[in-house]
Motif scaffolding. Structure first.
Motif, PDB file in Angstrom:
ATOM      1  N   GLU A   1       0.836  -1.204   0.000  1.00 16.20           N
ATOM      2  CA  GLU A   1       0.000   0.000   0.000  1.00 16.20           C
ATOM      3  C   GLU A   1       0.870   1.252   0.000  1.00 16.20           C
ATOM      4  O   GLU A   1       1.989   1.237   0.515  1.00 16.20           O
ATOM      5  CB  GLU A   1      -0.898   0.009   1.247  1.00 16.20           C
ATOM      6  N   THR A   2       0.313   2.319  -0.543  1.00 13.39           N
ATOM      7  CA  THR A   2       1.028   3.594  -0.494  1.00 13.39           C
ATOM      8  C   THR A   2       0.278   4.620   0.355  1.00 13.39           C
ATOM      9  O   THR A   2       0.845   5.638   0.731  1.00 13.39           O
ATOM     10  CB  THR A   2       1.236   4.160  -1.918  1.00 13.39           C
ATOM     11  N   LYS A   3      -0.990   4.362   0.643  1.00 10.76           N
ATOM     12  CA  LYS A   3      -1.685   5.242   1.612  1.00 10.76           C
ATOM     13  C   LYS A   3      -2.830   4.477   2.304  1.00 10.76           C
ATOM     14  O   LYS A   3      -3.294   3.466   1.776  1.00 10.76           O
ATOM     15  CB  LYS A   3      -2.139   6.537   0.939  1.00 10.76           C
ATOM     16  N   ASP A   4      -3.190   4.958   3.490  1.00 10.68           N
ATOM     17  CA  ASP A   4      -4.205   4.295   4.324  1.00 10.68           C
ATOM     18  C   ASP A   4      -3.950   2.785   4.394  1.00 10.68           C
ATOM     19  O   ASP A   4      -4.843   1.957   4.162  1.00 10.68           O
ATOM     20  CB  ASP A   4      -5.616   4.550   3.756  1.00 10.68           C
ATOM     21  N   ALA A   5      -2.690   2.475   4.702  1.00 16.33           N
ATOM     22  CA  ALA A   5      -2.249   1.078   4.626  1.00 16.33           C
ATOM     23  C   ALA A   5      -3.102   0.121   5.468  1.00 16.33           C
ATOM     24  O   ALA A   5      -3.530  -0.929   4.965  1.00 16.33           O
ATOM     25  CB  ALA A   5      -0.786   0.989   5.040  1.00 16.33           C
TER      26      ALA A   5
ATOM     27  N   ASN B   1      -6.765  -0.206   4.133  1.00 17.45           N
ATOM     28  CA  ASN B   1      -6.770  -0.969   2.879  1.00 17.45           C
ATOM     29  C   ASN B   1      -6.428  -2.437   3.125  1.00 17.45           C
ATOM     30  O   ASN B   1      -7.004  -3.337   2.504  1.00 17.45           O
ATOM     31  CB  ASN B   1      -5.774  -0.371   1.877  1.00 17.45           C
TER      32      ASN B   1
ATOM     33  N   ASP C   1       3.995  -0.732   3.786  1.00 18.89           N
ATOM     34  CA  ASP C   1       3.866   0.604   3.199  1.00 18.89           C
ATOM     35  C   ASP C   1       5.010   0.776   2.197  1.00 18.89           C
ATOM     36  O   ASP C   1       6.159   0.999   2.578  1.00 18.89           O
ATOM     37  CB  ASP C   1       3.951   1.665   4.303  1.00 18.89           C
TER      38      ASP C   1
ATOM     39  N   SER D   1       5.492   3.096   0.090  1.00 17.78           N
ATOM     40  CA  SER D   1       5.820   4.466  -0.326  1.00 17.78           C
ATOM     41  C   SER D   1       7.136   4.927   0.308  1.00 17.78           C
ATOM     42  O   SER D   1       7.755   5.868  -0.151  1.00 17.78           O
ATOM     43  CB  SER D   1       4.696   5.428   0.066  1.00 17.78           C
ATOM     44  N   ASN D   2       7.575   4.243   1.365  1.00 17.32           N
ATOM     45  CA  ASN D   2       8.823   4.604   2.024  1.00 17.32           C
ATOM     46  C   ASN D   2       9.981   3.852   1.364  1.00 17.32           C
ATOM     47  O   ASN D   2      10.052   2.628   1.458  1.00 17.32           O
ATOM     48  CB  ASN D   2       8.708   4.237   3.515  1.00 17.32           C
TER      49      ASN D   2
END
Ligand code: CTP
Length: 406
Positions: free
Chosen positions: A326-330, A333, A350, A352-353
């Motif tokens: 996931e990249t947001k609201d991990a 979701n 996550d 996105s990091n």
């Protein structure tokens, strides 16, 4: 972890080969130390090939090289670097040397020089074993904290029948693992793991792919093997060497991964889907290289959801664990995917990091089950892998899906 395995001269010296293999399977490096007599029974080359390490064959000559300062003090550096000293088979002579502190060869010198735990598996003729001298030596060693893997009874190479036979290699290895605190808690499990990306061809030279390196899935495979599990690894194209004892199925596309996974799923009682499966593929692939003729768009269709298919066909005793990149609201979701895909647990990532997730050595995940949320702080993927497997075992125990250990 590293152990020194002393091999003494006895007909059972060949059984030490199996001990080397099993220790390595548990992820332990093995430095073999052979006494002069043992080399009459098994050649050092056999142990060198099995262990992948130079074999120590004497105090003054190591692996055939001339004596030098390095080999003269090797017993000290080895003594300090090992987590255990194991002697299998251990003869009456070596047990006597250990008991009396005699240090006239590499193995007996190593015994005096190390503060690591010592495990010995004696083997000898029945009368030699019964002799008060041997019994006293073993009793001295026992009092000193040496763990003795007792010899079994049966037909001995000398033609006699009685006590003195080397304990089974599995028993010796179990004693070593127990001493080192290594658990084999997945010995009853067959774990199917999907790993890496998939590639969906666009034309003969291009594909749709993703940034998955396969490191997380491979780390889980390695950790499961070390804990005694059987592993089927369905792997997309990655630049990693698969763990030696994994049963590896190499695939390229999502369709191939689906077929390979479904065809092997019935063998597994735990399925962990760590692969980053492509969600789309070309509706109609091009058999010729697509030319650069101005703007273009690709006509894509969704791939099959492998986890959904697995959930559809699952056996009641099977555990199904997914991953959520996931990249947001991990967490939200992840929880939605846990329900939608009818999973027992989902490992939320996550991505996105850039310091964690895709292609990095580290990860930081949250394991979600129907009623629990466990945050695993940032750590090497090998450590995260063990935490995921801990969660699997916990689920098995709770759900009653546990298979009794052999
Ligand atoms: N997965 C799968 N088959 C697919 C896509 C994903 O089995 N075609 C599995 C992955 O191996 C992972 C889980 O489903 O265990 C979630 O993957 P993820 O990419 O996070 O989710 P998607 O289902 O693809 O949903 P989205 O991309 O919309 O987030």
């Amino acid at each position: 972890m590293k152990v020194a395995l002393g091999v003494c001269g006895g007909i059972a010296a060949y059984k030490a080969c199996e001990v080397v293999r099993s220790l390595q399977d548990a992820g332990i490096r093995v430095q073999v130390v052979m006494t002069a007599a043992s080399q009459e029974f098994v050649r050092p080359l056999t142990f060198a090939a099995l262990s992948g390490e130079k074999v120590i064959t004497g105090l003054w000559h190591s692996g055939g090289v001339q004596p030098n300062l390095d080999s003269a003090i090797e017993h000290i550096s080895l003594a300090q670097s090992i987590d255990a000293l194991v002697v299998a088979p251990c003869t009456a002579d070596t047990a006597a040397k250990f008991a009396h502190g005699q240090a006239d060869d590499f193995l007996s010198t190593l015994y005096l020089a190390t503060s690591a735990p010592v495990i010995i598996a004696p083997t000898m003729n029945v009368e030699m074993l019964k002799h008060p001298a041997t019994q006293e030596n073993l009793s001295v060693l026992r009092k000193r904290g040496v763990r003795i893997v007792e010899p079994g009874s049966g037909y001995l190479a000398c033609g006699m029948v009685g006590a003195g036979r080397l304990a089974d290699p599995e028993e010796i290895v179990a004693a070593v693992l127990a001493t080192l605190g290594i658990v084999r808690d997945l010995a009853a499990e067959t774990i199917l793991i999907t790993a890496g990306p998939t590639r969906e061809p666009v034309d003969p030279v291009r594909f749709l792919g993703n940034r998955s390196s396969g490191k997380m899935g491979y780390a889980i495979a390695e950790a499961a093997l070390r804990r005694g599990g059987k592993v089927i690894l369905v792997s997309g194209p990655v630049a990693l060497e698969p763990p030696e004892r994994a049963d590896v199925v190499h695939v390229e596309t999502a369709e191939e991964m689906l077929r390979a996974t479904l065809s092997r799923a019935s063998e597994a009682n735990v399925i962990i889907a760590a692969a980053a499966v492509a969600d789309f593929r070309m509706r109609i692939g091009s058999s010729q290289k697509i030319k650069r003729n101005g703007p273009m768009s690709l006509d894509l269709e969704p791939t099959a959801d492998i986890l959904a298919e697995l959930a559809e066909h699952r056996r009641p005793d099977q555990l199904l664990i997914g991953f959520a990149a996931e990249t947001k609201d991990a967490i939200e979701n992840g929880r939605a995917k846990l329900r939608k895909k009818r999973l027992d647990a989902i490992v939320v990532n996550d991505v996105s990091n850039p310091e964690i997730g895709f292609d990095s050595e580290q990860n930081e995940v949250t394991i979600l089950t129907a009623n629990e949320e466990t945050a695993i702080p940032r750590a090497e993927k090998s450590k995260i892998a063990h935490r995921i497997l801990d969660a699997v075992l916990k689920l098995k125990t709770r759900s009653g899906k546990a298979v009794p250990a052999h």
